[in-house]
Write an enzyme that holds these catalytic residues in place. Sequence first.
Site, PDB file in Angstrom:
ATOM      1  N   ASP A 168      -0.721  37.663  39.568  1.00  0.00           N
ATOM      2  CA  ASP A 168      -0.402  39.054  39.329  1.00  0.00           C
ATOM      3  C   ASP A 168      -0.743  39.807  40.614  1.00  0.00           C
ATOM      4  O   ASP A 168      -1.458  39.282  41.471  1.00  0.00           O
ATOM      5  CB  ASP A 168      -1.265  39.527  38.165  1.00  0.00           C
ATOM      6  CG  ASP A 168      -1.138  41.004  37.934  1.00  0.00           C
ATOM      7  OD1 ASP A 168      -0.008  41.494  37.994  1.00  0.00           O
ATOM      8  OD2 ASP A 168      -2.160  41.645  37.702  1.00  0.00           O
ATOM      9  N   ASP A 196      -5.246  40.040  35.695  1.00  0.00           N
ATOM     10  CA  ASP A 196      -6.385  40.790  35.178  1.00  0.00           C
ATOM     11  C   ASP A 196      -6.041  41.660  33.986  1.00  0.00           C
ATOM     12  O   ASP A 196      -6.930  42.114  33.281  1.00  0.00           O
ATOM     13  CB  ASP A 196      -6.978  41.668  36.276  1.00  0.00           C
ATOM     14  CG  ASP A 196      -6.087  42.846  36.577  1.00  0.00           C
ATOM     15  OD1 ASP A 196      -4.862  42.652  36.574  1.00  0.00           O
ATOM     16  OD2 ASP A 196      -6.609  43.945  36.786  1.00  0.00           O
ATOM     17  N   ASP A 255      -0.742  40.238  31.744  1.00  0.00           N
ATOM     18  CA  ASP A 255      -0.763  38.888  32.298  1.00  0.00           C
ATOM     19  C   ASP A 255      -1.103  37.838  31.250  1.00  0.00           C
ATOM     20  O   ASP A 255      -1.114  36.650  31.541  1.00  0.00           O
ATOM     21  CB  ASP A 255      -1.795  38.798  33.434  1.00  0.00           C
ATOM     22  CG  ASP A 255      -1.544  39.845  34.480  1.00  0.00           C
ATOM     23  OD1 ASP A 255      -0.376  40.039  34.828  1.00  0.00           O
ATOM     24  OD2 ASP A 255      -2.513  40.481  34.933  1.00  0.00           O
TER      25      ASP A 255
END
Lengths: 349, 1228
Positions: B424, B883, B887
């Site tokens: 990410d 995080d 995700d």
Amino acid sequence: MSNNTASSSAGANGSADSAAPRRNSKRPKYSRFTQQELPACKPILTPRWVISAFMLVSIIFVPIGIASLFASRDVVEIVDRSETACIPAQNRSDKVGYIQSSADKTCNRTLRVTKRMKQPIYVYYQLDNFYQNHQRCVKSRSDEQLRSRSGENETSSCEPEDVINGTAIVPCGLIAWSLFNDTYSFSHNNQQLQVNKKGISWKSDRDHKFGKDVFPKNFQNGSLKGGAILNTSIPLSDQEDLIVWMRTAALPTFRKLYGKIEQDLLPNDEILVTLENNYNTYSFNGKKKLVLSTTSWLGGKNDFLGIAYLIVGGLCFFLAMCFTVVYLVKPRRLGDPSYLSWNRTPGGR
Amino acid sequence: MTRGRIRARLRRSHFHPFSCMRPRTEDGKGPHPIEGPGYSRVVHCNQPRMHRRKPLKYCSNYISTTKYNIVTFLPKALFEQFRRVANIYFLLAAILSLTPVAPFSAVSMIFPLAFVVGISMAKEALEDWRRFIQDMKVNTRKASVHVADGFGYKTWEKIQVGDVVRVEKDQFFPADLLLLSSSYEDGICYVETMNLDGETNLKPKRALEVTLPLDEDEAFKNFTGTIKCEDPNPSLYTFIGNLEYNHQVYPLDPSQILLRDSKLRNTTFVYGVVIFTGFDSKVMQNSTKSPSKRSRIERKMDKIIYILFSLLLVISLISSIGFAVKIKFQMPDWWYMQPSKPENLYDPNSPVKSGLAHLITALILYGYLIPISLYVSIEVVKVCQAKFIDEDLKMYDEETGNTAEARTSNLNEELGQVDTILSDKTGTLTCNQMDFLKCSIAGTAYGVRSSEVELAAAKQMAMDLEEQDVEISNGSSLKNHARNSWENSSGAPEIELETVITSADEKDQKTAIKGFSFEDNRLMDGNWLKEPNTEVILLFFRILAVCQSAVPELNEDTGIFTYEAESPDEGAFLVAAREFGFEFCKRTQSSVIIREKFARPGQLVEREFKILSLLEFTSKRKRMSVIVRDEDGQILLLCKGADSIIFDRLSKKGRMYEETTAKHLNEYGEAGLRTLALAYKKLDESEYNTWNNEFMKAKTSVVADRDGMLERVADMMERELILVGATAVEDKLQKGVPQCIDKLAQAGLKIWVLTGDKMETAINIGYACSLLRQGMKQICITVTNSDATSQDSKQAVKDNILHQITNASHMIKLEKDPLAAFALIIDGKTLTFALEDDMKHQFLALAVECASVICCRVSPKQKALVTRLVKEGTGRTTLAIGDGANDVGMIQEADIGVGISGVEGMQAVMASDFSISQFQFLERLLVVHGHWCYKRIAQMICYFFYKNIAFGLTLFYFEAFAAFSGQSVYDDWYMLLFNVVLTSLPVISLGVFEQDVSSEVCLQFPALYQQGPKNLFFDWYRILGWMGNGLYSSLVIFFLNLVILFDQPFRAEGQTADMSAVGTTIFSCIVCAVNCQIALTMSHFTWIQHVFVWGSIASWFLFLLLYGMVSPIYSGNAYQILVEALGPAPIYWCSIILVTVACNLPYMTHISFQRCIHPMDHHIIQEIKYYRKDVEDQTMWRRERSKARQETKIGFSVRVDAKIRQLKGKLHKKHSTLVTQSYASSPS
């Protein structure tokens, strides 16, 4: 070998340590264990180590091998196969019938001593093709019953040789029931050779496994007769033939100690063996042998251990030589970075 | 408004002509036709009671992510456990051990199984409990809900559909809500959807006009209404529904929907009606069940277990057939077994039955081939490894106080085999904090600080130069010459490098201002007045301060303004403007007030800029403009935007600084900075008026393409600009990210970035992380035509994408230059097509060819899909790191999910397998722990199979000598202890403590990591080798002993060996041989290994001694066996030594030979370390370290290399020209 402690890592860690512990409640405590930095010995197989290890093994093994070969060669062994010879020629077509008949089965054999045999000379009987290690045999005994009189009725594991007419058989079970019942007596120059049957079993067996207060009872009283009959007045702890027999053999071919002749025999001595050929090995084509043997510090006559030692020792020597040759012909400098994969593959930079 | 409620007096909608513009006429669109399947939901607003009964009873707002509950735990967890083949086998064995066919007692079968299953289930329960606690935290959050008369607090789980909720600033929405009104008069509110899609810029949401009056608690007393809308679905960006209110029907669209887990920002409060609760909410619909993951090694292990099963079956069949044959043909002759009185199992008349019964016995007896303790040992080892990961101080973050955490220990070894990392962006690579770092004004570059990428690169460059020094000093004079000229030519960069490094040191001393790390005395403290081009500089600062749409907030403690900006870079601009002395302090309905510090010496001047129009930023326009009237009445258009866009729109005389600015922009881009160009133009009153008329017309028109029209009108204005300068903002990367990416790339890992962000942002970050660099060929795959509604155009779009993909693949294939690198950039919309079944393989094939892949604007679901594609398409191990809640999908989908336990919500961490607090710890997690764990587990499993084969087969061989009767030569106790005590601890210590090389070496030689992905330690060759070794050992152990102890007396006292003596001797040999074997396998002995290995051998003899001492009732024939029978017999010890050596001879030869002829990398490094060559010959050590990188095309090292190559190229040219010159001059 080096004791290589990871000291450099402690330094790298320093900055983190010195930082003000703001919220150090969750901060793991430093210990060499948790950081996987315990001092460790990291031996590596350098050619020197390899060669010396192989050499060391061969240096140790070859003498042991030679010593055990010598020991084995010292042992004098006389083996006499008797199962066919002891059946009168006219009965040989029906050996089983003969052995099961009530005829006199005494049989005489003559043994010639080839080499001087020093006392004690051990007398063994050897059976072949006899599965004493079969699970049905092995399980068919009751240690409680053998050990003390109080366990007399513990016969549940002894089927089918457990009770007769509602009372327990002592000793119960198939092994005891099939007790070997050939007997041997030896004479030399018309003189009886004493066979000592004391002390042929393990002392711990006599003292702890076979009770002094346990006497044979109902033994071989059934319709089906097995092997030997025990003297009901002698406690089990003194029935050494039984004790030896009850130590089940590991393999279908086995020897068991019959007794000891405590007298030296000289070369070319002729020994007359009078043999009571009672035990039925004929129904399963088992061989029967009588063995007289001396022992060495290693035990009986067995070249194999010595040979195996020599082979392994020789192999190690050969390997040591091979590695030496490799080391000399194609030496690789230890820690030579040119052997690293990225230096060997053309693709590496 | 008499309630004394603070109300922002600002009509925010004024600034948002595109997204928030309300058409003047209400009948622009009619209500949606809500009917049919998929649109059955009815919500009675403010009447939650209506939803207590069916059919309107919807699920509660209680969420649970646990796998089990109290009732289902036992059956489900047991089911999970018995999905392992081996466990089923052991269960059957345990059941059968209750029957008389069992060769062992039932307890010895049931106890280990119960132990194994119990431990695993306890672990499951504990992990689920943690999930439950986390859920409870969420469920018990308080929210303000309308009850009978007024608002009261309720826990989240109690919230029902139809409830009216009041959400305050910075709170999360407890469920999916319909926005009714907000603290702003026009019902606008701002929402941060970080947890949904990872985007950090605020999104405006707008309430319906009719519900605007409902903006205070009292208003809800009599509020009712009915919402008819779509059924729960996972689509985050769509919503279709109607609100029936006051007998009228109003259409609803996504802009009125506030989604659960997003956050209210910049708005004091909002009121909303709950539409979807709990699992019906869009975010929960997006979540997938957390799968139970198994590592590659474990899956392979299952295969090995199948092999062993087959082996087991084969030898069991042999046994049972042999048994049946013996029973049938020989048993009748064995009078000593009384065949006439057969028990069931030994009936010569029914050999088939006996054989079948014996098959079961044999299956149980040879069960030692299948190591039951393997599972327990692996669990124990993995828990220990996980503990080490948790305790690692080098993965402890002082800032947040978080340690790394292995949340599931199943996957430790998988960490050592990762091939692709899917990351990410926001919050993972970046901190989502922008720092104003550099600027270029009027063609002059300002700002001396370097970006992190530059710093890292500089360090690398310094190091490389040093190395070159060494190499070159050994070289020829020509090289020396080259070096001199090199020095001459690169003198300037070296000076730059120095400043770079020194400024880095200063950095820590200065108090940091958030969002501002600019440093240049020429501009600070009013010094800019002394610069040339003061006018332009002034304009530059004014654009920074005025061309924005933020709201200032005065921090009353410090007296400093902070800014609530839509995007963090805007905030950074305002902070920069403030620091330069142009403090934006107030925004009114129609003006912006700037406090200027240096206009007149020592005096603050407040200047008001009347905002006439605001042309806001969209990702399509890539620019933003304001039209203002300054105090002199001059109308100005101030514009900031992407450099390419601005450069296209410059007037002829506005291009004065274009060349230099472009050069600076290039440099900034190379340094990984986000750049914007600033420009302005002066407008005449009449010019503005004519344009404004047109603009207003467009604004209020009701044409379908109103946005397009607005854009066209705006575009007309934003022309003929004059360039002022450019800004460079550092999207602050998390600490150590470029270095970490560099190292990971060197370790041969591929890194993909999946982000919900805009393409430009993603590309910028790509530069910042060195995933992209100048000279890399970027392949952008996008769809030009965005609306593909009809089937026809959809096909066209797909063809278009396919065409792009094939073209790009072609291009890559034709590329000859080995150093050429490609980057693939694809956006979410395109991805929806590219991920379809008929195209995904082409897409994947292209993506694999590219050095870096960046997917932007992807939804959480797409992230998961991409992850799945990579995982299944390449068959390699994938690791997803992120995080945010957006995700979660990809974290769960990937082979390994890593969560960043940062500041944001815990969803990602909760779904992850490992959590770390910073991206940079990933390096250590993979390269050190992963590498170790992989090797440990691989070696451990191999060894396990070895030892159990070595032991288990001896049982079989013995059977052949015991008429296949099922009798074992060993005492039951020996067998029980073999796996539990005698061989377990050494193998566990191997699995926990083994280190082939130290952690520093792992980090210094990233190439070592490749041993994992290449699976060098658990390939079939190695596994079969170990199995072969086991077979060999079993043969040697059994037959050597058998021949040695055959029929001869084994002692001087003449006794022959009985079964217990033979069994004990063989077993002693096994214990010694396998323990010596593991000692040979280990390369790292701490005292623990020594104690465990040698202790295991010692404990066997100790056991034998003690066992011989207990009463013969328990010990049976083993009574006093060591003391009386075996101990005094030299042959016993001789055979142990012989067999142990003979068993280990092949392995010893193998490893010696391998080290001698084909050493592996870690062998060499061990040797280097052993001889301390790394200390003696540091150059070599450094050189090897730099070589020990995988060939990579990303990471800053490569960037540096490219730069050096470029410089060298120049140098070479220069040099050759020099030479030719000298040749030319020499004859004269």
